[in-house]
Design a protein around this motif. Structure first.
Motif, PDB file in Angstrom:
ATOM      1  N   HIS A   1       0.829  -1.200   0.000  1.00 25.05           N
ATOM      2  CA  HIS A   1       0.000   0.000   0.000  1.00 25.05           C
ATOM      3  C   HIS A   1       0.871   1.259   0.000  1.00 25.05           C
ATOM      4  CE1 HIS A   1      -2.563  -3.195   1.608  1.00 25.05           C
ATOM      5  NE2 HIS A   1      -3.610  -2.494   1.222  1.00 25.05           N
TER       6      HIS A   1
ATOM      7  N   PHE B   1       2.375   1.638  -3.465  1.00 30.50           N
ATOM      8  CA  PHE B   1       1.346   2.066  -4.415  1.00 30.50           C
ATOM      9  C   PHE B   1       1.055   3.558  -4.274  1.00 30.50           C
ATOM     10  CE2 PHE B   1      -3.314   2.858  -4.723  1.00 30.50           C
ATOM     11  CZ  PHE B   1      -3.394   2.886  -6.118  1.00 30.50           C
TER      12      PHE B   1
ATOM     13  N   ALA C   1      -5.583   7.495  -4.850  1.00 32.83           N
ATOM     14  CA  ALA C   1      -4.763   6.407  -4.319  1.00 32.83           C
ATOM     15  C   ALA C   1      -5.085   6.162  -2.848  1.00 32.83           C
ATOM     16  CB  ALA C   1      -3.279   6.731  -4.495  1.00 32.83           C
TER      17      ALA C   1
ATOM     18  N   TYR D   1      -3.117   0.511 -10.065  1.00 31.57           N
ATOM     19  CA  TYR D   1      -3.695  -0.378  -9.056  1.00 31.57           C
ATOM     20  C   TYR D   1      -3.978  -1.759  -9.644  1.00 31.57           C
ATOM     21  CZ  TYR D   1      -6.872  -2.071  -5.436  1.00 31.57           C
ATOM     22  OH  TYR D   1      -7.480  -2.817  -4.459  1.00 31.57           O
TER      23      TYR D   1
END
Length: 225
Positions: A96, A99, A151, A206
């Motif tokens: 996470h 990302f 995001a 993603y």
């Protein structure tokens, strides 16, 4: 095979919806805006909206727009992104964290490249409250802050905080984008193009990373590297 197809669609409908609404639709909008701006001379409402904002200016609104420009710019947003990413890393949600950083950093780099390609001049200085360097299309503030907000929503989507994160993230991105029009440093089409490009980038990223890191589809508290 015919019976397997409905099962496949049921299992992957979220990914298919994200591909359609998060990638393909924004890319089509971006392509249409780009064509109209650079082949057909743009939209008449671009300048009309800037004139409307100029007529609504007050000292208080101007201070608020300038604060949004500062908080959503390179002076603050990278540090906020890094702080949230470090918190996710500390929780063990390394996918996470990666990302989030890749989403914001990638959108920023794409914006720099797009500005060098299109080289659209900024609006007339007579309607601008600030003097900023660089080109206008697409808006860097719109792209980077939409990337951050979107995001962040995806990072927390599998938690009870999904809707607060999504609502706050998108409200923040739209507020920063609109402030660029209010300050007269970007056309509305610059902001719309920035939003569309950022949504397509983050959604596509993603989908790609979730195949490599399935823990992205889990809560950051339960995900492990």
């Amino acid at each position: 095979m015919r019976r397997d197809l409905p099962d496949l669609l049921r299992r992957n409908w979220r990914q298919l919806a994200l591909l359609l609404l998060g990638v393909l639709v924004p890319l089509l909008l971006l392509a249409d805006l780009t064509e109209d701006v650079f082949q057909d001379g743009g939209f008449a409402w671009d300048r009309a909206i800037l004139a409307w904002y100029a007529a609504q200016r007050t000292p208080g609104l101007t201070r608020a727009a300038q604060a949004l420009a500062l908080l959503g710019g390179v002076e603050v947003l990278p540090f906020v992104t890094a702080s949230v990413a470090l918190g996710l890393w500390w929780l063990g949600a390394r996918a996470h964290a990666a990302f989030l950083v890749m989403g914001v950093a990638g959108a920023t780099l794409l914006n720099v490249l797009a500005k060098l390609i299109f080289q659209r001049p900024r609006p007339d200085e007579l309607v601008a409250l600030l003097t900023e360097p660089g080109f206008s299309f697409p808006s860097g503030h719109a792209m980077s802050n939409m990337a951050f907000g979107y995001a962040l929503a995806l990072v927390f989507w599998h938690t009870r905080w999904r809707w607060p994160a999504a609502v706050l993230g998108f409200i923040w991105a739209f507020a920063v984008g609109l402030s660029r029009n209010y300050l007269g440093v970007h056309y509305p089409t610059d902001v719309l193009a920035g939003f569309a490009a950022s949504v397509a980038w983050v959604a596509g990223l993603y989908l790609i990373l979730a195949r490599r890191w399935p823990q992205l589809r889990q809560s950051p508290r339960t995900a492990r590297p």
